[in-house]
Enzyme design. Structure first.
Site, PDB file in Angstrom:
ATOM      1  N   HIS A 221      -0.508   8.394  -7.800  1.00  0.00           N
ATOM      2  CA  HIS A 221      -1.301   7.555  -8.606  1.00  0.00           C
ATOM      3  C   HIS A 221      -0.463   7.075  -9.757  1.00  0.00           C
ATOM      4  O   HIS A 221      -1.132   6.375 -10.578  1.00  0.00           O
ATOM      5  CB  HIS A 221      -2.535   8.359  -8.835  1.00  0.00           C
ATOM      6  CG  HIS A 221      -3.492   8.204  -7.837  1.00  0.00           C
ATOM      7  ND1 HIS A 221      -4.760   9.048  -7.966  1.00  0.00           N
ATOM      8  CD2 HIS A 221      -3.582   7.824  -6.578  1.00  0.00           C
ATOM      9  CE1 HIS A 221      -5.434   8.815  -6.781  1.00  0.00           C
ATOM     10  NE2 HIS A 221      -4.737   8.125  -5.737  1.00  0.00           N
ATOM     11  N   THR A 222       0.796   7.468  -9.853  1.00  0.00           N
ATOM     12  CA  THR A 222       1.588   7.101 -10.978  1.00  0.00           C
ATOM     13  C   THR A 222       1.776   5.344 -11.015  1.00  0.00           C
ATOM     14  O   THR A 222       2.428   4.806 -11.824  1.00  0.00           O
ATOM     15  CB  THR A 222       3.082   8.009 -11.214  1.00  0.00           C
ATOM     16  OG1 THR A 222       3.630   7.403 -12.232  1.00  0.00           O
ATOM     17  CG2 THR A 222       3.853   7.448  -9.766  1.00  0.00           C
TER      18      THR A 222
ATOM     19  N   ASN B 212     -10.743   0.795   2.880  1.00  0.00           N
ATOM     20  CA  ASN B 212      -9.640   0.221   3.248  1.00  0.00           C
ATOM     21  C   ASN B 212      -9.838  -1.277   3.047  1.00  0.00           C
ATOM     22  O   ASN B 212      -8.736  -2.077   3.039  1.00  0.00           O
ATOM     23  CB  ASN B 212      -9.427   0.364   4.821  1.00  0.00           C
ATOM     24  CG  ASN B 212      -8.880   1.567   5.117  1.00  0.00           C
ATOM     25  OD1 ASN B 212      -8.304   2.412   4.421  1.00  0.00           O
ATOM     26  ND2 ASN B 212      -9.309   2.136   6.293  1.00  0.00           N
TER      27      ASN B 212
ATOM     28  N   ARG C  37       0.146   3.690  -0.524  1.00  0.00           N
ATOM     29  CA  ARG C  37      -1.425   3.772  -0.170  1.00  0.00           C
ATOM     30  C   ARG C  37      -1.806   3.592   1.339  1.00  0.00           C
ATOM     31  O   ARG C  37      -2.515   4.241   1.857  1.00  0.00           O
ATOM     32  CB  ARG C  37      -2.334   2.952  -1.073  1.00  0.00           C
ATOM     33  CG  ARG C  37      -3.838   3.300  -1.018  1.00  0.00           C
ATOM     34  CD  ARG C  37      -4.431   2.588  -1.952  1.00  0.00           C
ATOM     35  NE  ARG C  37      -5.864   2.605  -1.808  1.00  0.00           N
ATOM     36  CZ  ARG C  37      -7.152   1.749  -1.691  1.00  0.00           C
ATOM     37  NH1 ARG C  37      -6.452   0.477  -1.503  1.00  0.00           N
ATOM     38  NH2 ARG C  37      -8.154   1.765  -1.522  1.00  0.00           N
TER      39      ARG C  37
ATOM     40  N   VAL D  76      -5.979   9.292   9.212  1.00  0.00           N
ATOM     41  CA  VAL D  76      -6.981   8.930   9.921  1.00  0.00           C
ATOM     42  C   VAL D  76      -6.128   8.667  11.465  1.00  0.00           C
ATOM     43  O   VAL D  76      -5.401   8.060  11.670  1.00  0.00           O
ATOM     44  CB  VAL D  76      -7.745   7.586   9.722  1.00  0.00           C
ATOM     45  CG1 VAL D  76      -8.602   7.232  10.837  1.00  0.00           C
ATOM     46  CG2 VAL D  76      -8.260   7.760   8.584  1.00  0.00           C
TER      47      VAL D  76
ATOM     48  N   ASP E 163       7.244   7.482 -11.968  1.00  0.00           N
ATOM     49  CA  ASP E 163       7.540   8.505 -12.646  1.00  0.00           C
ATOM     50  C   ASP E 163       6.593   9.591 -12.688  1.00  0.00           C
ATOM     51  O   ASP E 163       5.571   9.595 -11.857  1.00  0.00           O
ATOM     52  CB  ASP E 163       7.707   8.050 -14.148  1.00  0.00           C
ATOM     53  CG  ASP E 163       6.760   7.163 -14.658  1.00  0.00           C
ATOM     54  OD1 ASP E 163       5.435   7.581 -14.410  1.00  0.00           O
ATOM     55  OD2 ASP E 163       6.954   6.293 -15.222  1.00  0.00           O
TER      56      ASP E 163
ATOM     57  N   SER F 122       3.061   2.156 -17.275  1.00  0.00           N
ATOM     58  CA  SER F 122       4.263   2.352 -16.370  1.00  0.00           C
ATOM     59  C   SER F 122       3.866   2.519 -15.035  1.00  0.00           C
ATOM     60  O   SER F 122       4.178   3.173 -14.118  1.00  0.00           O
ATOM     61  CB  SER F 122       5.128   3.661 -16.755  1.00  0.00           C
ATOM     62  OG  SER F 122       4.203   4.719 -16.284  1.00  0.00           O
TER      63      SER F 122
ATOM     64  N   GLU G  80     -10.355   0.483  11.623  1.00  0.00           N
ATOM     65  CA  GLU G  80     -10.159   1.063  10.214  1.00  0.00           C
ATOM     66  C   GLU G  80     -10.516   0.160   9.189  1.00  0.00           C
ATOM     67  O   GLU G  80     -10.727   0.470   7.937  1.00  0.00           O
ATOM     68  CB  GLU G  80      -9.136   2.145  10.185  1.00  0.00           C
ATOM     69  CG  GLU G  80      -9.117   3.274  11.220  1.00  0.00           C
ATOM     70  CD  GLU G  80      -7.799   3.784  11.470  1.00  0.00           C
ATOM     71  OE1 GLU G  80      -6.955   3.998  10.529  1.00  0.00           O
ATOM     72  OE2 GLU G  80      -7.700   4.484  12.514  1.00  0.00           O
TER      73      GLU G  80
ATOM     74  N   ASP H  27       0.003   6.832  13.177  1.00  0.00           N
ATOM     75  CA  ASP H  27       0.149   6.126  14.476  1.00  0.00           C
ATOM     76  C   ASP H  27      -0.066   4.477  14.218  1.00  0.00           C
ATOM     77  O   ASP H  27      -0.394   3.687  15.119  1.00  0.00           O
ATOM     78  CB  ASP H  27      -0.865   6.465  15.396  1.00  0.00           C
ATOM     79  CG  ASP H  27      -2.332   6.198  15.111  1.00  0.00           C
ATOM     80  OD1 ASP H  27      -2.724   5.896  13.746  1.00  0.00           O
ATOM     81  OD2 ASP H  27      -3.183   6.318  15.847  1.00  0.00           O
TER      82      ASP H  27
ATOM     83  N   HIS I 123      -3.292   6.267   4.017  1.00  0.00           N
ATOM     84  CA  HIS I 123      -4.706   5.874   4.746  1.00  0.00           C
ATOM     85  C   HIS I 123      -4.350   5.879   6.246  1.00  0.00           C
ATOM     86  O   HIS I 123      -5.414   6.310   6.936  1.00  0.00           O
ATOM     87  CB  HIS I 123      -5.116   4.654   4.293  1.00  0.00           C
ATOM     88  CG  HIS I 123      -5.927   4.587   2.959  1.00  0.00           C
ATOM     89  ND1 HIS I 123      -7.175   4.125   2.818  1.00  0.00           N
ATOM     90  CD2 HIS I 123      -5.908   5.341   1.769  1.00  0.00           C
ATOM     91  CE1 HIS I 123      -7.488   4.147   1.501  1.00  0.00           C
ATOM     92  NE2 HIS I 123      -6.714   4.994   0.867  1.00  0.00           N
ATOM     93  N   ASP I 124      -3.283   5.759   6.683  1.00  0.00           N
ATOM     94  CA  ASP I 124      -2.902   5.713   8.325  1.00  0.00           C
ATOM     95  C   ASP I 124      -2.888   6.960   8.633  1.00  0.00           C
ATOM     96  O   ASP I 124      -3.466   7.422   9.535  1.00  0.00           O
ATOM     97  CB  ASP I 124      -1.682   4.745   8.592  1.00  0.00           C
ATOM     98  CG  ASP I 124      -1.235   4.884   9.936  1.00  0.00           C
ATOM     99  OD1 ASP I 124      -2.224   4.582  10.738  1.00  0.00           O
ATOM    100  OD2 ASP I 124      -0.080   4.895  10.188  1.00  0.00           O
TER     101      ASP I 124
END
Length: 324
Positions: A192-193, A94, A62, A70, A251, A246, A88, A74, A66-67
């Site tokens: 999102h698993t 964040n 995540r 935006v 998966d 899980s 940020e 970097d 998010h890096d």
């Protein structure tokens, strides 16, 4: 013949421009001579954290997302706020990021061996990849050579990060602005698993979807009571598993949930509102996601080259939370 050669020359030039824009100076094994043990040191550090807390891969994946969304990949999301600038990190999306200590530890370990050589941006990209592979997820190539950005502002995070309440049209536009297509959207949503989500991120779907105390009709009616039993109104403390049963293992079961209308976020449900993303969800919901791992690797390789800094741009930070 002359026209043909001219045409071929133009094609080659266009190809080189596209490759330069996508790769921008990155290459596999960038530190092979300058810091040959860098990637193994990072891997070992990440492994030491994941071994006692298997939820860290979700946090690092995540953070990497998010890096990159935006200002590009970097490392700008790693910078702390100062008395004159909110970075940020201070943006609401964040505030729930975790895993900064892992990046700091990996950076410190590398600095002991090769001071001033390896960027924080590369460490984050490698850590995300390695950690996912550690929980039985796919492995993808991470060309290195990124430089660390010197600019990080709270406003940029609000502008560029797609929120969980976006519809599919907004999501596709957000991804397109980063050079990613509808398939990439469907594939990367599969991240999102793993991981958890705070109840506040989707409680509106349970208790006040249209402002009239109603429930989002796109949510499976049999799933709603289970979510309500876990997440009470105005609950800003409790977390729910993104992929119940899980959430610590990478998966394809996320797609089965979305296909059953059990995705937690509006952005998850939105995948069923577009022909291409819906088709992908359904294809991966069957037969244990036949192409998901391969597709995820391809999309991650595209994402981790977004707007990177290389060459003499940016800097190599001494500490990931501060510019030099």
């Amino acid at each position: 013949m002359a026209n043909t050669l001219k045409y071929l020359s133009v094609l080659v030039l266009v190809f080189l421009v596209i490759q330069s824009a996508n790769g921008q100076g990155l290459k596999l094994g960038f530190y092979a001579k300058s810091c040959p043990k860098a990637e193994s040191i990072i891997h070992k550090t990440v492994a030491s954290y994941v071994s006692y807390n298997p939820t860290f891969p979700a946090a690092l994946l995540r953070m990497h997302f998010h890096d990159c969304f935006v200002r590009g990949c970097d490392g700008s999301v790693l910078l702390n706020s100062t008395s004159t600038n909110q970075t940020e990190k201070a943006a609401i999306p964040n505030l729930s990021l975790r895993g900064f200590s892992i990046i700091d530890a990996a950076k410190a370990a590398v600095e002991k061996v090769c001071p001033g050589v390896v960027s924080c941006a590369d460490i984050l990209a490698l850590s995300a990849r390695d950690s996912v592979a550690m929980i039985k997820g796919p492995w993808w190539n991470v060309p290195t050579g990124r430089r660390d950005g010197r600019v990080s502002t709270i406003g940029d995070a609000f502008i560029h990060l797609p929120p969980p309440f976006f519809n599919v049209t907004q999501l596709k536009a957000s991804f397109a602005s980063k050079g990613l297509n509808a398939k990439d959207l469907a594939v990367l949503s599969g991240g999102h698993t793993i991981g958890i989500a705070n109840c506040a991120g989707f409680s509106q779907r349970l208790y006040n979807f249209t402002g009239k105390g109603d429930t989002d009709p796109t949510l499976d009616s049999e799933y709603v009571p289970r979510l309500k039993s876990k997440c009470k109104p105005n609950d800003f403390v409790t977390n729910a598993e993104m992929d119940p049963g899980s959430f610590k293992t990478f998966d394809s079961s996320y797609y089965k949930l979305v296909a059953k209308r059990r995705g937690l976020f509006t952005s998850d449900a939105a995948l069923l509102d577009d022909a291409e993303t819906k088709a992908y969800v359904r294809s991966q919901a069957r037969n244990n996601g036949p192409t998901f791992f391969k597709d995820f690797a391809v999309s991650m390789e595209k994402m981790n080259t977004i707007e990177v800094l290389s060459g003499n741009a940016g800097e190599i930070r001494k500490h990931c939370a501060f510019i030099n």
